[in-house]
Motif scaffolding. Sequence first.
Motif, PDB file in Angstrom:
ATOM      1  N   GLU A 368      42.180  32.604  36.743  1.00 38.99           N
ATOM      2  CA  GLU A 368      42.955  32.003  37.826  1.00 38.99           C
ATOM      3  C   GLU A 368      43.652  33.076  38.663  1.00 38.99           C
ATOM      4  O   GLU A 368      43.746  32.957  39.878  1.00 38.99           O
ATOM      5  CB  GLU A 368      43.972  31.003  37.250  1.00 38.99           C
ATOM      6  N   ILE A 369      44.142  34.121  38.006  1.00 36.34           N
ATOM      7  CA  ILE A 369      44.758  35.227  38.745  1.00 36.34           C
ATOM      8  C   ILE A 369      43.707  35.927  39.605  1.00 36.34           C
ATOM      9  O   ILE A 369      43.928  36.245  40.775  1.00 36.34           O
ATOM     10  CB  ILE A 369      45.418  36.222  37.756  1.00 36.34           C
ATOM     11  N   ARG A 371      40.998  34.699  40.831  1.00 41.92           N
ATOM     12  CA  ARG A 371      40.603  33.859  41.965  1.00 41.92           C
ATOM     13  C   ARG A 371      41.677  33.847  43.044  1.00 41.92           C
ATOM     14  O   ARG A 371      41.363  33.741  44.232  1.00 41.92           O
ATOM     15  CB  ARG A 371      40.256  32.446  41.479  1.00 41.92           C
ATOM     16  N   GLY A 372      42.929  33.978  42.625  1.00 40.52           N
ATOM     17  CA  GLY A 372      43.996  34.118  43.619  1.00 40.52           C
ATOM     18  C   GLY A 372      43.812  35.396  44.430  1.00 40.52           C
ATOM     19  O   GLY A 372      43.964  35.406  45.655  1.00 40.52           O
TER      20      GLY A 372
ATOM     21  N   GLN B 222      42.663  27.337  47.225  1.00 39.39           N
ATOM     22  CA  GLN B 222      42.407  28.777  47.073  1.00 39.39           C
ATOM     23  C   GLN B 222      41.381  29.048  45.980  1.00 39.39           C
ATOM     24  O   GLN B 222      40.456  29.854  46.142  1.00 39.39           O
ATOM     25  CB  GLN B 222      43.707  29.512  46.730  1.00 39.39           C
ATOM     26  N   GLN B 223      41.559  28.354  44.849  1.00 42.03           N
ATOM     27  CA  GLN B 223      40.647  28.594  43.731  1.00 42.03           C
ATOM     28  C   GLN B 223      39.217  28.173  44.086  1.00 42.03           C
ATOM     29  O   GLN B 223      38.254  28.838  43.723  1.00 42.03           O
ATOM     30  CB  GLN B 223      41.135  27.831  42.484  1.00 42.03           C
ATOM     31  N   ALA B 226      37.697  30.766  46.355  1.00 39.45           N
ATOM     32  CA  ALA B 226      37.315  31.951  45.586  1.00 39.45           C
ATOM     33  C   ALA B 226      35.967  31.737  44.919  1.00 39.45           C
ATOM     34  O   ALA B 226      35.114  32.637  44.907  1.00 39.45           O
ATOM     35  CB  ALA B 226      38.389  32.272  44.541  1.00 39.45           C
ATOM     36  N   VAL B 227      35.746  30.552  44.386  1.00 38.30           N
ATOM     37  CA  VAL B 227      34.454  30.264  43.744  1.00 38.30           C
ATOM     38  C   VAL B 227      33.335  30.305  44.786  1.00 38.30           C
ATOM     39  O   VAL B 227      32.269  30.885  44.546  1.00 38.30           O
ATOM     40  CB  VAL B 227      34.488  28.893  43.036  1.00 38.30           C
ATOM     41  N   THR B 230      32.535  33.898  45.401  1.00 38.70           N
ATOM     42  CA  THR B 230      31.782  34.562  44.326  1.00 38.70           C
ATOM     43  C   THR B 230      30.319  34.113  44.337  1.00 38.70           C
ATOM     44  O   THR B 230      29.413  34.911  44.076  1.00 38.70           O
ATOM     45  CB  THR B 230      32.372  34.292  42.922  1.00 38.70           C
TER      46      THR B 230
END
Lengths: 381, 339
Positions: A368-369, A371-372, B222-223, B226-227, B230
């Motif tokens: 989680e960090i 991804r932040g 946000q998460q 991010a995925v 990636t």
Amino acid sequence: MLDQFGPPVLPPGLEPLRADVRAFLADWGSAYPAEKRALSWMGFDADFSRALGAKGWLGLSIPREYGGHDASPFERFVVNEELLAAGAPVTAHWIADRQSAPLLLRHGTEAQKQRYLPAICAGEMYFCIGMSEPGSGSDLASVRTKADRQTDGSWLLNGRKVWTTNADRCQAMIALVRTDPASERHAGLSQILVDLTLPGVMIRPIKDLSGHEHFNEVTFDDVRLGADALIGVEGDGWAQATSELAFERSGPERFLSAMTLFRCLVGAVGPAPDARQAVEIGRLVAWLISLRSMSISVTAQLASGQDPVWAASCVKDLGTGYEQETVEVAMRLIDSLPPGAQATTTRRVLAIVQSMAPSFSLRGGTREILRGILARGLGVR
Amino acid sequence: MRTLLQQSIERLLADAVTPDVLRAAEAGVWPADLWGKIEELGLPLAAVPEDLGGAGASWTDIFVVVRACGAAAAPAPLPEAILANSLLAAAGLEPPESGAIVFAAGTADAPLPEVPWGRHAKWLALHDTRTGRIALHALAEARIVLDNNVAGEPRDTITLAPGSLVADAATSAATDAVMLGGAMLRSAQMAGALGRLTEISAEYANERVQFGRPIGKFQAVQQQLAVLATQAAAAVAASEAAFLMATPNTEALTTASAKAVSGEAAGKGASIAHAVFGAIGFTHEHSLHFLTRRLWAWRAEYGSDAYWAEQLGRTIAARGDEGLWPLVTAAFAETKTDD
């Protein structure tokens, strides 16, 4: 940010080194069972680490004058991926070779380099990293362990570190501590080198859910450190500690932790898989080849002096997810394996890797960090 | 050459590929203006050796062109033309100077299904599955049954007319060269589209306000972003590796990996982008679907992720546990420098 993945170019000339490492591992590993290989880079064997040092495969990127080998990051990449793919027990020297030695080389005094680097390169001196504390996990900037400068220049260390891998089997710790008592958050932190044999250091192993005792609680009670314990610049600890993250997060250990399980699975499935088995195994291979390509790409960026922290975080997030997915795939296929010794071994290895798997996306910065960090890199905050 | 190619293709597509052009193309209009500019730059011949009239670019150089086509959802068969011409050139045949060219595998006497952009193409590079030869056919007299993929891109069934053969020659290309080549192209196009999706999704998350703040302020969003990033990165790295190893021919292991990984990433990435954009992104009026529908279409073409995973799985299983790691490292061994 995707530009941080340049062409994944492995330069020519590495194959003789790869062949040497494979030959060494073949000699060493004939009697080393899969259940031990399953521990991957949590397997501890000081004799093995010393043997690697004697072969010249530790401290590869460290200059010769400090016992290293002036080799490129690619040589280090090849040696390490071969060790990890074989499930070799590398944990004794792992942190020292990966992080402590480059840190000392970059920020250490000449005396510190002379004292520690040759021993690290020989596979004789092992380091751990003191980061987390009982009250500071993901929020690392809240660390409270403090080193107070004394009038004679020495330091008085008090506080507690936790989840410190191999603290009970290392000679030294590099700890992130508060050296300015009035400071808050990222300011006022420094990196300090602690000789773990000193009076006032108490190390208590913590048994993890798999029954292993890799990590520890380390308590400092008025530990007196010399003036030379400081690494780098007082107050720059946060910047120093985070500057090595790209090295820590993009290496092959971020996608090869479950490699022994994958190998067992391929062997147990046998040469003529059914469609479901073939799809599951092939998918893991596709991601393995691609993650390796990403890791090589980041290594190439590092070798050219870039600092691809975003791309490195990307590799770690995907890679640790891949390692955990290997457990899921094994679980889906376990009942389809033809009965026999290989199926039995695969079951045992699955149980071991499954018990370790939750830690894959915790150690070195939680998912989680990470991804932040990735989202911030995209301009979202 | 790579930087030069990247700059010229990105500039060209940024100017020429507008939502209006995309909508018109989907309605069946051939973007003649765009194709004219593509030919002016010599891009269809980029991978053809200089002695056959091309630019002699390596596949590593070509990667940025194909990725850019994916990022822009370019409504023209430039990736197809590059591969078709390179198949001809590898067999010693001189590619046609102008006119869109695409490729197919099959035989000259049977219908060829799902030929990309078939109705608009002047030429076809046919990898004959009976003789193993590569042939250049003219499409002027061909019988064409129109069809589209889920993104509205032409995927027509072509029956060649008698006398359409212009030239043919023996080739050293693999028997599944068209399948592999198509998979390699689509993986890079998906990588490009996923990269663009990541950019526009992040921009939108910073603009769209709900609960009194941009939705990008929420960790849940946000998460997800991010995925998405990636997955885009994985598709970029996987497809780049396939192009890097494709010298001179497509390479099976990295290509299969690239299509499998990019396909899976396309599914996850498109899903996240739609979650971020919400209902507006589900409308035809919004341009998000130009990318997401292409991701779905390209994921299915020239072998889905499961198809290539199965091929890989069989290859690996035949080598056994001792062969697994050597095969992985050999798939991506020492790189050739061809610049």
